[in-house]
Design an enzyme around this catalytic site. Structure first.
Site, PDB file in Angstrom:
ATOM      1  N   MET A  31       0.844  -1.199   0.000  1.00  0.00           N
ATOM      2  CA  MET A  31       0.000   0.000   0.000  1.00  0.00           C
ATOM      3  C   MET A  31       0.883   1.255   0.000  1.00  0.00           C
ATOM      4  O   MET A  31       0.400   2.356   0.285  1.00  0.00           O
ATOM      5  CB  MET A  31      -0.933   0.003   1.209  1.00  0.00           C
ATOM      6  CG  MET A  31      -1.908  -1.187   1.176  1.00  0.00           C
ATOM      7  SD  MET A  31      -3.438  -0.895   2.054  1.00  0.00           S
ATOM      8  CE  MET A  31      -2.836  -0.579   3.708  1.00  0.00           C
ATOM      9  N   TYR A  33       4.085   4.018   0.798  1.00  0.00           N
ATOM     10  CA  TYR A  33       4.811   4.626   1.910  1.00  0.00           C
ATOM     11  C   TYR A  33       5.890   3.630   2.337  1.00  0.00           C
ATOM     12  O   TYR A  33       5.972   3.207   3.491  1.00  0.00           O
ATOM     13  CB  TYR A  33       3.885   5.006   3.063  1.00  0.00           C
ATOM     14  CG  TYR A  33       4.374   6.237   3.791  1.00  0.00           C
ATOM     15  CD1 TYR A  33       4.365   7.481   3.160  1.00  0.00           C
ATOM     16  CD2 TYR A  33       4.885   6.161   5.083  1.00  0.00           C
ATOM     17  CE1 TYR A  33       4.845   8.604   3.806  1.00  0.00           C
ATOM     18  CE2 TYR A  33       5.357   7.289   5.734  1.00  0.00           C
ATOM     19  CZ  TYR A  33       5.328   8.508   5.085  1.00  0.00           C
ATOM     20  OH  TYR A  33       5.808   9.619   5.733  1.00  0.00           O
ATOM     21  N   LEU A  34       6.695   3.268   1.342  1.00  0.00           N
ATOM     22  CA  LEU A  34       7.606   2.130   1.456  1.00  0.00           C
ATOM     23  C   LEU A  34       8.652   2.331   2.550  1.00  0.00           C
ATOM     24  O   LEU A  34       9.151   3.431   2.778  1.00  0.00           O
ATOM     25  CB  LEU A  34       8.299   1.889   0.108  1.00  0.00           C
ATOM     26  CG  LEU A  34       7.364   1.571  -1.064  1.00  0.00           C
ATOM     27  CD1 LEU A  34       8.173   1.334  -2.338  1.00  0.00           C
ATOM     28  CD2 LEU A  34       6.481   0.359  -0.769  1.00  0.00           C
ATOM     29  N   HIS A  35       8.964   1.229   3.218  1.00  0.00           N
ATOM     30  CA  HIS A  35      10.010   1.211   4.248  1.00  0.00           C
ATOM     31  C   HIS A  35      10.868  -0.029   4.031  1.00  0.00           C
ATOM     32  O   HIS A  35      10.627  -0.811   3.090  1.00  0.00           O
ATOM     33  CB  HIS A  35       9.387   1.256   5.638  1.00  0.00           C
ATOM     34  CG  HIS A  35       8.343   0.201   5.884  1.00  0.00           C
ATOM     35  ND1 HIS A  35       8.616  -1.157   5.872  1.00  0.00           N
ATOM     36  CD2 HIS A  35       7.008   0.303   6.131  1.00  0.00           C
ATOM     37  CE1 HIS A  35       7.514  -1.829   6.123  1.00  0.00           C
ATOM     38  NE2 HIS A  35       6.508  -0.974   6.273  1.00  0.00           N
ATOM     39  N   HIS A  38       9.180  -3.429   3.262  1.00  0.00           N
ATOM     40  CA  HIS A  38       8.764  -3.615   1.869  1.00  0.00           C
ATOM     41  C   HIS A  38       9.976  -3.922   0.984  1.00  0.00           C
ATOM     42  O   HIS A  38       9.916  -4.787   0.111  1.00  0.00           O
ATOM     43  CB  HIS A  38       8.111  -2.337   1.330  1.00  0.00           C
ATOM     44  CG  HIS A  38       6.860  -1.911   2.034  1.00  0.00           C
ATOM     45  ND1 HIS A  38       6.758  -0.718   2.708  1.00  0.00           N
ATOM     46  CD2 HIS A  38       5.647  -2.512   2.149  1.00  0.00           C
ATOM     47  CE1 HIS A  38       5.537  -0.588   3.204  1.00  0.00           C
ATOM     48  NE2 HIS A  38       4.841  -1.665   2.891  1.00  0.00           N
ATOM     49  N   GLN A  62     -10.336  -2.750   2.129  1.00  0.00           N
ATOM     50  CA  GLN A  62      -9.855  -3.369   3.368  1.00  0.00           C
ATOM     51  C   GLN A  62      -9.874  -2.405   4.552  1.00  0.00           C
ATOM     52  O   GLN A  62      -9.444  -2.751   5.648  1.00  0.00           O
ATOM     53  CB  GLN A  62      -8.479  -3.997   3.168  1.00  0.00           C
ATOM     54  CG  GLN A  62      -7.334  -3.031   2.980  1.00  0.00           C
ATOM     55  CD  GLN A  62      -6.057  -3.750   2.567  1.00  0.00           C
ATOM     56  OE1 GLN A  62      -5.961  -4.287   1.471  1.00  0.00           O
ATOM     57  NE2 GLN A  62      -5.073  -3.789   3.461  1.00  0.00           N
ATOM     58  N   GLY A 148       4.698 -10.334   3.885  1.00  0.00           N
ATOM     59  CA  GLY A 148       5.489 -10.239   5.110  1.00  0.00           C
ATOM     60  C   GLY A 148       4.869 -10.997   6.273  1.00  0.00           C
ATOM     61  O   GLY A 148       3.650 -10.994   6.449  1.00  0.00           O
ATOM     62  N   GLN A 149       5.732 -11.592   7.071  1.00  0.00           N
ATOM     63  CA  GLN A 149       5.310 -12.266   8.302  1.00  0.00           C
ATOM     64  C   GLN A 149       4.746 -11.262   9.314  1.00  0.00           C
ATOM     65  O   GLN A 149       3.987 -11.625  10.207  1.00  0.00           O
ATOM     66  CB  GLN A 149       6.500 -13.034   8.895  1.00  0.00           C
ATOM     67  CG  GLN A 149       6.235 -13.740  10.212  1.00  0.00           C
ATOM     68  CD  GLN A 149       5.143 -14.803  10.114  1.00  0.00           C
ATOM     69  OE1 GLN A 149       4.959 -15.412   9.050  1.00  0.00           O
ATOM     70  NE2 GLN A 149       4.428 -15.024  11.205  1.00  0.00           N
ATOM     71  N   ASP A 151       2.399  -9.339   8.999  1.00  0.00           N
ATOM     72  CA  ASP A 151       0.947  -9.520   8.988  1.00  0.00           C
ATOM     73  C   ASP A 151       0.669 -11.025   8.934  1.00  0.00           C
ATOM     74  O   ASP A 151       0.306 -11.568   7.887  1.00  0.00           O
ATOM     75  CB  ASP A 151       0.351  -8.786   7.790  1.00  0.00           C
ATOM     76  CG  ASP A 151       0.635  -7.290   7.854  1.00  0.00           C
ATOM     77  OD1 ASP A 151      -0.047  -6.601   8.628  1.00  0.00           O
ATOM     78  OD2 ASP A 151       1.574  -6.823   7.184  1.00  0.00           O
TER      79      ASP A 151
HETATM   80  P1  AMP Z   1       1.486  -2.861   3.513  1.00  0.00           P
HETATM   81  O1  AMP Z   1       2.033  -1.837   2.568  1.00  0.00           O
HETATM   82  O2  AMP Z   1       1.528  -2.450   4.948  1.00  0.00           O
HETATM   83  O3  AMP Z   1       0.155  -3.416   3.078  1.00  0.00           O
HETATM   84  O4  AMP Z   1       2.491  -4.083   3.445  1.00  0.00           O
HETATM   85  C1  AMP Z   1       2.843  -4.670   2.216  1.00  0.00           C
HETATM   86  C2  AMP Z   1       3.593  -5.957   2.492  1.00  0.00           C
HETATM   87  O5  AMP Z   1       4.756  -5.664   3.260  1.00  0.00           O
HETATM   88  C3  AMP Z   1       2.768  -6.966   3.299  1.00  0.00           C
HETATM   89  O6  AMP Z   1       3.018  -8.276   2.784  1.00  0.00           O
HETATM   90  C4  AMP Z   1       3.328  -6.804   4.685  1.00  0.00           C
HETATM   91  O7  AMP Z   1       3.205  -7.966   5.473  1.00  0.00           O
HETATM   92  C5  AMP Z   1       4.784  -6.494   4.401  1.00  0.00           C
HETATM   93  N1  AMP Z   1       5.410  -5.800   5.526  1.00  0.00           N
HETATM   94  C6  AMP Z   1       4.922  -4.734   6.197  1.00  0.00           C
HETATM   95  N2  AMP Z   1       5.745  -4.394   7.217  1.00  0.00           N
HETATM   96  C7  AMP Z   1       6.778  -5.283   7.183  1.00  0.00           C
HETATM   97  C8  AMP Z   1       7.945  -5.468   7.982  1.00  0.00           C
HETATM   98  N3  AMP Z   1       8.235  -4.675   9.013  1.00  0.00           N
HETATM   99  N4  AMP Z   1       8.783  -6.484   7.655  1.00  0.00           N
HETATM  100  C9  AMP Z   1       8.501  -7.295   6.609  1.00  0.00           C
HETATM  101  N5  AMP Z   1       7.419  -7.171   5.824  1.00  0.00           N
HETATM  102  C10 AMP Z   1       6.566  -6.183   6.108  1.00  0.00           C
END
Ligand code: AMP
Length: 287
Positions: A31, A33-35, A38, A62, A148-149, A151
């Protein structure tokens, strides 16, 4: 050069041509706002495929009314830069009406797992997740998809979805990337105030306490939960939504902890910021 695609048709045509060229496609749904969490997923996708598609879409289905859809952090130019640097070949970033045109009416429901833990607090959340992931699989046509684990419930749900609906692809789950104090990276961490940010490390500290107690032979979920609650309460959160003990193979809650491993999952709120975290704890006696 990273290619940016915003149309579903164009993305499908590109995926078809990659497949026709014999390329293995890896997809990383996000979604934005990459860190660094991601980026670790993109890195893993690179290792396991020939072409990486990173998707960037803040999926409205969602989010429930009253949740943080409108204020969810967004920074497209920064995301574009980070995604490219991490080795993304194609950034699929559709507008909302491209994914959900007027009259859209089809949803995917994964039963059982969607109704506990996160599903209790966010009753329509996983229907939105299962729907968007199904759509993204049909649009990007991946051989491998990386999640990612962090979630954990979502990861289980997606494996279930892919198996039950016979998606012909491999699901990879990447480990959680954390800040130095243990806080799991999350786009939502940006909501935390300066006062809340250090206190948020309590989630990870409580998981470490669970690991310590289980390593010491504790087998009662209630006892481990009590130890975790001490640490969490000391951080003065607004609410502790749940601290749950889950069998990783079935994603069902347990009260007695049994080998070979248990997933400890929790959700905690600081003001209106809702944080989740988890840890898979192996039993010392399980070899
Ligand atoms: P999101 O943008 O929050 O929907 O996350 C996108 C993907 O990145 C999902 O598969 C998340 O589980 C994964 N993700 C989010 N935060 C982390 C993290 N700290 N470490 C590893 N994977 C992550």
């Amino acid at each position: 050069m990273m290619q940016i695609v915003t149309s579903v048709r164009q993305m499908q045509a590109l995926a078809d041509s990659l497949r026709a060229d014999g390329k293995r496609i890896g997809v990383v749904p996000t979604m934005g706002y990459l860190h660094a969490g991601h980026l670790s997923l993109i890195q893993l996708a690179r290792e396991r495929s020939d072409r990486v598609i990173t998707t960037l879409f803040v999926n409205p289905t969602q989010f429930a009314p009253g949740e943080d859809l409108e204020r969810y952090p967004r920074d497209f130019s920064r995301d574009q830069e980070l995604a490219a640097q991490a080795g993304t070949d194609v950034l699929f970033a559709p507008q909302t009406n491209e994914m959900y045109p007027p009259g859209y009416s089809t949803y995917v429901a994964v039963e059982k797992v969607s109704s506990i833990l996160e599903g209790k607090f966010r009753p329509t959340h996983f229907r939105g997740v299962a729907t968007i992931v199904t759509k993204l699989f049909n649009i990007t046509k991946p051989h491998v998809a990386v999640f990612g684990q962090k979630d954990a419930q979502q990861a289980f749900l997606i494996r279930k979805l892919a198996g039950d609906l016979n998606f012909d692809l491999e699901i990879l789950i990447a480990p959680t990337v954390r800040e130095e104090d243990g806080l799991a990276l999350s786009s939502r961490n940006a909501y935390l105030s300066d006062q809340e940010r250090p206190r948020a490390a309590a989630l990870y500290q409580s998981l470490k306490r669970a690991e310590f107690l289980i390593a010491g032979g504790e087998r009662s979920a209630a006892a481990v939960r009590a130890g975790m609650m001490e640490i969490l309460s000391a951080a003065q959160p607004t609410a502790i939504d749940y601290v749950a003990f889950i069998r990783p193979d079935s994603f069902t809650e347990v009260e007695t902890l049994t080998p070979p491993s248990v997933l400890v999952a929790l959700a905690v709120r600081f003001s209106s910021t809702r944080l989740i975290d988890n840890m898979i704890i192996q039993f010392p006696d399980s070899g």
